[in-house]
Each structure stands twice: as C-alpha cells, then as structure tokens.
Scaffold this motif. Structure first.
Motif, PDB file in Angstrom:
ATOM      1  N   VAL A   1       0.826  -1.216   0.000  1.00 64.45           N
ATOM      2  CA  VAL A   1       0.000   0.000   0.000  1.00 64.45           C
ATOM      3  C   VAL A   1       0.857   1.262   0.000  1.00 64.45           C
ATOM      4  O   VAL A   1       0.647   2.163  -0.814  1.00 64.45           O
ATOM      5  CB  VAL A   1      -0.949  -0.007   1.219  1.00 64.45           C
ATOM      6  N   ILE A   2       1.832   1.345   0.889  1.00 66.44           N
ATOM      7  CA  ILE A   2       2.604   2.577   1.041  1.00 66.44           C
ATOM      8  C   ILE A   2       3.514   2.829  -0.163  1.00 66.44           C
ATOM      9  O   ILE A   2       3.593   3.946  -0.659  1.00 66.44           O
ATOM     10  CB  ILE A   2       3.420   2.549   2.356  1.00 66.44           C
ATOM     11  N   PHE A   3       4.192   1.788  -0.628  1.00 66.53           N
ATOM     12  CA  PHE A   3       5.114   1.965  -1.750  1.00 66.53           C
ATOM     13  C   PHE A   3       4.444   1.736  -3.103  1.00 66.53           C
ATOM     14  O   PHE A   3       5.098   1.893  -4.135  1.00 66.53           O
ATOM     15  CB  PHE A   3       6.321   1.031  -1.602  1.00 66.53           C
ATOM     16  N   ASN A   4       3.166   1.344  -3.082  1.00 66.77           N
ATOM     17  CA  ASN A   4       2.433   1.068  -4.318  1.00 66.77           C
ATOM     18  C   ASN A   4       3.223   0.087  -5.186  1.00 66.77           C
ATOM     19  O   ASN A   4       3.468   0.306  -6.365  1.00 66.77           O
ATOM     20  CB  ASN A   4       2.152   2.370  -5.070  1.00 66.77           C
ATOM     21  N   HIS A   5       3.625  -1.000  -4.556  1.00 60.46           N
ATOM     22  CA  HIS A   5       4.550  -1.944  -5.194  1.00 60.46           C
ATOM     23  C   HIS A   5       3.945  -3.339  -5.219  1.00 60.46           C
ATOM     24  O   HIS A   5       3.408  -3.809  -4.233  1.00 60.46           O
ATOM     25  CB  HIS A   5       5.862  -1.953  -4.415  1.00 60.46           C
ATOM     26  N   LYS A   6       4.028  -3.993  -6.370  1.00 59.54           N
ATOM     27  CA  LYS A   6       3.558  -5.363  -6.596  1.00 59.54           C
ATOM     28  C   LYS A   6       2.040  -5.475  -6.497  1.00 59.54           C
ATOM     29  O   LYS A   6       1.518  -6.547  -6.217  1.00 59.54           O
ATOM     30  CB  LYS A   6       4.211  -6.351  -5.620  1.00 59.54           C
ATOM     31  N   LYS A   7       1.320  -4.396  -6.733  1.00 59.04           N
ATOM     32  CA  LYS A   7      -0.130  -4.435  -6.641  1.00 59.04           C
ATOM     33  C   LYS A   7      -0.770  -5.216  -7.782  1.00 59.04           C
ATOM     34  O   LYS A   7      -1.838  -5.776  -7.627  1.00 59.04           O
ATOM     35  CB  LYS A   7      -0.715  -3.025  -6.617  1.00 59.04           C
ATOM     36  N   ARG A   8      -0.143  -5.264  -8.922  1.00 57.62           N
ATOM     37  CA  ARG A   8      -0.714  -5.987 -10.060  1.00 57.62           C
ATOM     38  C   ARG A   8      -0.590  -7.492  -9.913  1.00 57.62           C
ATOM     39  O   ARG A   8      -1.315  -8.233 -10.552  1.00 57.62           O
ATOM     40  CB  ARG A   8      -0.031  -5.550 -11.355  1.00 57.62           C
ATOM     41  N   LYS A   9       0.347  -7.913  -9.105  1.00 60.93           N
ATOM     42  CA  LYS A   9       0.555  -9.348  -8.899  1.00 60.93           C
ATOM     43  C   LYS A   9      -0.251  -9.772  -7.678  1.00 60.93           C
ATOM     44  O   LYS A   9       0.193  -9.647  -6.540  1.00 60.93           O
ATOM     45  CB  LYS A   9       2.044  -9.639  -8.737  1.00 60.93           C
ATOM     46  N   HIS A  10      -1.428 -10.293  -7.929  1.00 55.11           N
ATOM     47  CA  HIS A  10      -2.378 -10.580  -6.860  1.00 55.11           C
ATOM     48  C   HIS A  10      -1.898 -11.668  -5.903  1.00 55.11           C
ATOM     49  O   HIS A  10      -2.330 -11.710  -4.764  1.00 55.11           O
ATOM     50  CB  HIS A  10      -3.737 -10.958  -7.444  1.00 55.11           C
TER      51      HIS A  10
END
Length: 93
Positions: free
Chosen positions: A60-69
């Motif tokens: 959430v904070i770094f907006n990282h790996k969000k596409r990889k569920h």
C-alpha cells in the motif's frame, strides 16, 4: 514455554514484518532506478514466514507489486495464520 510466548515469538513477528516492509521499499526504489531487484521468491518467502503485515503495508505505502495478486493473497494468508496462532497461544486457555 512462557518465555517463548512472551519474548521470542513477538520479536520474530516484528522482525519479519519490518524486514519485509523495508525490502518492499528497497525493491520499489530499485525498480524505479532500473537496478538489481530483490527476487520475488525472497519477498514471498518472508511473507509466508511471518511478514504478512509488513508486506501489505509495503504494497500500500510503496504502491509496489499491486498488479501481482498472489502477493496480496500470500500476505493475507500469513496474517490469517498468525491470527490463528495468536488466538491459540495467547487468548485460549
């Protein structure tokens, strides 16, 4: 057993979550700079072995790996496991 419950397990839990949070931030920074990256296996492994909260915070904070569920599901699974462990060790008598 009482010392293990009160000292070692919470420190392990905090350490793994802190480590995964920092690694998620570092990996995001490396991705932006197009440098060497932290392997996904490492992030997922730490997520499975106690770093679920840190991983979700990093997501959430770094907006990282969000596409990889599968990252989110791994971290949520870990949180559920720690919740069950917490209940069985500390709350249930």
């Amino acid at each position: 057993m009482e010392e293990l419950k009160n000292n070692v397990i919470p420190l392990y839990f905090l350490g793994m979550n802190g480590l995964l949070f920092v690694l998620m931030g570092f990996d995001k920074l490396c991705a932006v700079m197009r440098k060497w990256r932290v392997p996904e296996k490492t992030l997922l492994g730490i997520g499975l072995f106690g770093g679920g909260f840190g991983g979700l915070l990093g997501l959430v904070i770094f907006n990282h790996k969000k596409r990889k569920h599968y990252f989110m599901w791994t971290f949520l699974l870990n949180i559920a496991i720690w919740g069950i462990l917490y209940y069985s060790l500390w709350l249930r008598k």
